[in-house]
Scaffold this motif. Structure first.
Motif, mmCIF file in Angstrom:
data_model
loop_
_atom_site.group_PDB
_atom_site.id
_atom_site.type_symbol
_atom_site.label_atom_id
_atom_site.label_comp_id
_atom_site.label_asym_id
_atom_site.label_seq_id
_atom_site.Cartn_x
_atom_site.Cartn_y
_atom_site.Cartn_z
ATOM 1 N N SER A 119 0.827 -1.206 0.000
ATOM 2 C CA SER A 119 0.000 0.000 0.000
ATOM 3 C C SER A 119 0.861 1.256 0.000
ATOM 4 O O SER A 119 0.557 2.222 -0.710
ATOM 5 N N ILE A 120 1.933 1.252 0.768
ATOM 6 C CA ILE A 120 2.851 2.398 0.801
ATOM 7 C C ILE A 120 3.506 2.581 -0.564
ATOM 8 O O ILE A 120 3.656 3.700 -1.050
ATOM 9 N N LYS A 121 3.882 1.480 -1.195
ATOM 10 C CA LYS A 121 4.506 1.561 -2.510
ATOM 11 C C LYS A 121 3.536 2.126 -3.542
ATOM 12 O O LYS A 121 3.921 2.927 -4.394
ATOM 13 N N ARG A 122 2.277 1.746 -3.465
ATOM 14 C CA ARG A 122 1.269 2.270 -4.389
ATOM 15 C C ARG A 122 1.097 3.772 -4.202
ATOM 16 O O ARG A 122 0.990 4.516 -5.170
ATOM 17 N N TRP A 123 1.038 4.224 -2.946
ATOM 18 C CA TRP A 123 0.884 5.659 -2.687
ATOM 19 C C TRP A 123 2.113 6.428 -3.140
ATOM 20 O O TRP A 123 2.002 7.556 -3.627
ATOM 21 N N ASN A 124 3.279 5.840 -2.994
ATOM 22 C CA ASN A 124 4.515 6.482 -3.445
ATOM 23 C C ASN A 124 4.502 6.660 -4.962
ATOM 24 O O ASN A 124 4.843 7.728 -5.474
ATOM 25 N N ILE A 125 4.100 5.639 -5.674
ATOM 26 C CA ILE A 125 4.040 5.717 -7.133
ATOM 27 C C ILE A 125 2.967 6.709 -7.574
ATOM 28 O O ILE A 125 3.187 7.522 -8.479
#
Length: 98
Positions: free
Chosen positions: A6-12
């Motif tokens: 989820s953090i990676k998705r928000w970062n992207i």
């Protein structure tokens, strides 16, 4: 594991938004700044600054995805846009507008 994804998705998502919106804002700031301060005739300043904005936007998109953190990207984009737009729009006494 789900939290990390989820953090990676928000970062992207943040970087894509920074590339689109932030890149446009910085390109606009550079265009306005160059249209005011280049030592050329007005039509030449406008054409040159408009063409330069495409290169600026491309450079911003490359930087956004090469930077280490999305927070640094946003801070740099907002700061650069504010400084360029203030420099372009503050000299009202010269009667020059982009």
């Amino acid at each position: 594991m789900i939290r990390n994804a989820s953090i990676k998705r928000w970062n992207i998502a943040s970087r894509v938004l920074a590339a689109l919106v932030g890149g446009y804002a910085v390109a606009y700031g550079v265009t306005a700044f160059l249209a005011v301060y280049l030592p050329l005739a007005r039509p030449d300043r406008v054409v040159f600054s408009s063409l330069a904005s495409f290169a600026v936007w491309t450079a911003v998109v490359i930087y956004v995805f090469a930077a280490r953190s999305a927070t640094r990207v946003w801070l740099l984009l907002v700061g650069l846009t504010v400084v360029l737009c203030l420099a372009a729009f503050l000299p009202a006494d010269w009667r020059i507008r982009p």
